[in-house]
Scaffold this motif. Structure first.
Motif, PDB file in Angstrom:
ATOM      1  N   ALA A  67      40.697  34.344  29.644  1.00  0.00           N
ATOM      2  CA  ALA A  67      39.318  34.573  30.072  1.00  0.00           C
ATOM      3  C   ALA A  67      38.340  33.706  29.280  1.00  0.00           C
ATOM      4  O   ALA A  67      37.365  33.168  29.838  1.00  0.00           O
TER       5      ALA A  67
ATOM      6  N   THR B 137      40.399  28.131  36.460  1.00  0.00           N
ATOM      7  CA  THR B 137      41.631  28.912  36.385  1.00  0.00           C
ATOM      8  C   THR B 137      42.429  28.548  35.149  1.00  0.00           C
ATOM      9  O   THR B 137      42.603  27.356  34.847  1.00  0.00           O
TER      10      THR B 137
ATOM     11  N   GLU C  96      45.407  37.662  27.643  1.00  0.00           N
ATOM     12  CA  GLU C  96      44.423  37.923  28.706  1.00  0.00           C
ATOM     13  C   GLU C  96      43.025  37.518  28.227  1.00  0.00           C
ATOM     14  O   GLU C  96      42.264  36.884  28.955  1.00  0.00           O
TER      15      GLU C  96
ATOM     16  N   GLN D 280      46.070  35.629  32.384  1.00  0.00           N
ATOM     17  CA  GLN D 280      45.513  34.701  33.363  1.00  0.00           C
ATOM     18  C   GLN D 280      44.079  35.072  33.736  1.00  0.00           C
ATOM     19  O   GLN D 280      43.670  36.235  33.660  1.00  0.00           O
ATOM     20  N   SER D 281      43.326  34.048  34.139  1.00  0.00           N
ATOM     21  CA  SER D 281      41.947  34.235  34.591  1.00  0.00           C
ATOM     22  C   SER D 281      41.669  33.221  35.683  1.00  0.00           C
ATOM     23  O   SER D 281      41.974  32.034  35.535  1.00  0.00           O
TER      24      SER D 281
ATOM     25  N   THR E 207      38.193  30.062  30.662  1.00  0.00           N
ATOM     26  CA  THR E 207      37.395  29.886  31.880  1.00  0.00           C
ATOM     27  C   THR E 207      35.904  30.057  31.589  1.00  0.00           C
ATOM     28  O   THR E 207      35.066  29.330  32.137  1.00  0.00           O
ATOM     29  N   GLU E 208      35.575  31.003  30.709  1.00  0.00           N
ATOM     30  CA  GLU E 208      34.158  31.225  30.379  1.00  0.00           C
ATOM     31  C   GLU E 208      33.572  30.037  29.615  1.00  0.00           C
ATOM     32  O   GLU E 208      32.439  29.624  29.850  1.00  0.00           O
TER      33      GLU E 208
END
Length: 582
Positions: free
Chosen positions: A220, A236, A216, A17-18, A223-224
């Motif tokens: 990430a 998110t 993970e 998650q991020s 979102t990036e």
């Protein structure tokens, strides 16, 4: 090997998650995952939640955090006999009511209050249960093909303007999308906020998900990439991959634990699930209470079992199971705690902490009906603290009486018995209402006893606590005399005359009695709007209740009166001693 045929003794997932604020000063998104431990993995499964606080709402951050934390906490506290759908929907309804009420308590409009979107998914056995409201999304990637499993609850006004038409906390009428999908080993689910999916095409999201990187890292990257694409919102992404699945036949066989058999009547010395019965505490037509010892650690507990009289009564069983859930949802030093053991029960019962002390009826008898006023106020304050903890969980106790409050030798108070509790959002059927008058006649609020009266709320519990206070202060008297028990309609209740408590106990100040009188009014709307206001007036003179200044000082302020009398007597004794020397 076909992944769908791969099974093990348990469900196993991998999570990534991020959750980033992005270009905003504050992150109003929230995300969380909870994997059941031990037996909970089998009965509750895995829960994942993403919430996006509505930016126009002043309580958006609190709203999203409440949705995620509340769902993960309360879902795992629901009875094992409830289905996933029932558990999640009741939890969401309770959260929605709290958010809506919080916004209105602060005088905020619906769209400016505590509002959040919510997408939740529960993986249990070989099924994914999806609950969705708002414009966060849930996707599934299976065999290289991505599918959107939710639809956005957003109304488009123009190309530049749209608004949410459904969200948590927006109104009391909660409409949640619900879907069940089968699980296969290798399935990957994505839960994301609009800060991600509004700025990435499905093809781009799919490309990232199909990368061979860890979850993970993949979360990430999503979102990036959204931020790089120009997203000006919080971003998110939450990923779950199914690694192992349990055998469906074994899992489903244990799905409804409410079908556990009723335990037999127990006698001291008998053993059940590693618990030895020490003493029968209570036997009634509705249930039994036993003092038991956990043979694994020596801890003393109280076991509550259902009465065999209701073996075929589904409503009774549902209410009994709900008691345990209510006790597990709340944690407060003045509330009896439900105890969860690692060992699952083979019969229908639940366990509570064992309390040292006596109930308030016994305590009042030991005091010979004359406890100190300050002592009573201290007891009432603890009861209020306990009941307010229930109210924060949208729960009414509904059976507050002397026998349901335990006090230790050190003066610590503990409220017990969740058997009559009512939780906002739980099923309300005619059979629930017609079953019987909840609570005890002497202490229950008038609205429970009057046909067609307004629905009971927190002021009903306030009335019952005030009844307890009056009984303690007056040695067991009723504030409305003998006619109280016979009243059963609006006319009867409004004909009652309040008897000031200081008529029975001269040490009760007039202002304190005024606070009692207000909390004991027949009409709920005439009582205190909050417990805190009532408790303040119970400890501080309110000028509103000091208008009867024509009353003798002994009635207005008995403590001050007797102090003055004592001082005058002391002066008189000194004068007589001096005169005696002459």
């Amino acid at each position: 090997m076909n992944p769908s045929n791969t099974a093990s003794s348990r469900l196993r997932v991998t999570v990534g998650q991020s959750c980033l604020a992005g270009t905003k000063d504050q992150n109003e998104d929230c995300t969380g995952v909870r994997i059941g431990a031990g037996e909970d993995l089998r009965t509750k499964g895995v829960a994942a939640v993403v919430a996006d606080g509505v930016g126009a709402a002043s309580g958006s951050k609190v709203a999203s955090e409440t949705c995620v934390q509340g769902f993960l906490s309360d879902y795992f506290s629901t009875p094992d006999s409830w289905t996933v759908k029932t558990s999640a929907q009741r939890v969401m309804d309770g959260l929605n009511r709290w958010l809506y009420g919080q916004g209105h308590a602060e005088g905020l409009s619906d769209e400016k209050g505590y509002v959040s979107t919510l997408s939740a998914m529960v993986l249990r056995s070989r099924t994914a249960f999806i609950f969705h409201i708002g414009d966060t999304r849930v996707y599934r990637m299976r065999d290289g093909v991505m599918e959107q499993l939710t639809r956005d609850h957003r109304s488009v006004v123009s190309r530049q303007t749209s608004y949410l038409n459904r969200a948590m906390g927006l109104n009391l009428s909660l409409k949640v999308d619900y879907k069940e999908v089968d699980l296969e080993v290798g399935d990957c689910f994505l839960l994301c906020s609009d800060g991600v999916h509004d700025w990435m095409t499905d093809d781009l999201i799919s490309e990232v998900l199909l990368s061979s990187k860890g979850l993970e890292h993949t979360a990430a990257e999503l979102t990036e990439r959204a931020l790089a694409a120009g997203s000006d919102d919080n971003v998110t992404s939450l990923l779950l991959r199914v690694d192992e699945l349990p055998e469906s036949d074994m899992e489903e066989a244990a799905r409804i634990l409410g079908e556990r058999p009723f335990p037999p009547l127990l006698d001291p010395g008998m053993k059940l699930d590693g618990l030895e019965v020490e003493e029968i505490l209570v036997e009634s037509t509705r249930s039994q209470l036993y003092r038991v010892t956990d043979l694994e650690n020596g801890r003393e507990l109280v076991m509550k079992t259902p009465s065999s009289n209701y073996r075929d009564d589904k409503e009774y069983i549902a209410r009994f199971v709900a008691e345990e859930w209510i006790g597990k949802r709340v944690s407060h030093k003045n509330l009896v705690q439900v105890v969860q053991r690692d060992r699952k029960p083979t019969f229908l019962y639940y366990l509570m902490e064992s309390l040292d002390g006596k109930n308030l009826a016994q305590w009042l008898e030991d005091k010979k009906g004359k406890p100190a006023v300050e002592e009573v106020v201290g007891i009432v304050k603890q009861i209020v603290d306990a009941v307010r903890a229930l109210h924060r969980k949208e729960t009414l106790h509904q059976d507050l009486k002397l026998e349901n409050v335990i006090i230790s030798d050190q003066g610590k108070v503990c409220v017990i018995d969740y058997g009559s509790c009512s939780v906002a959002g739980l099923k309300e059927s005619p059979s629930d209402k017609d079953e019987e008058v909840l609570g005890t006649l002497d202490f229950s609020a008038p609205e429970y006893r009057m046909p067609d009266s307004e629905k009971a709320n927190t002021r009903a519990d306030q009335f019952s606590i005030a009844m307890i206070a009056y009984h303690l202060l007056t040695g067991g008297k009723c504030p409305y005399g003998d006619k109280w028990e016979k009243a059963d309609n609006l006319r009867d209740f409004h004909a009652l005359e309040y008897i000031p408590s200081y008529r029975y106990q001269a040490m009760v100040p007039v202002w304190m009695d005024g606070a009692l009188k207000k909390a004991l009014r027949v009409s709920p709307s005439s009582r205190y709007p909050s417990m805190s206001e009532w408790m303040h007036d119970m400890g501080h003179p309110n000028p509103e209740f000091m208008e009867s200044r024509h009353l003798p000082m002994m009635e207005r302020d008995p403590v001050k009166f007797w102090k003055l009398i004592s001082a005058l007597l002391f002066v008189l004794v000194v004068i007589l001693m001096v005169l005696g020397d002459f």
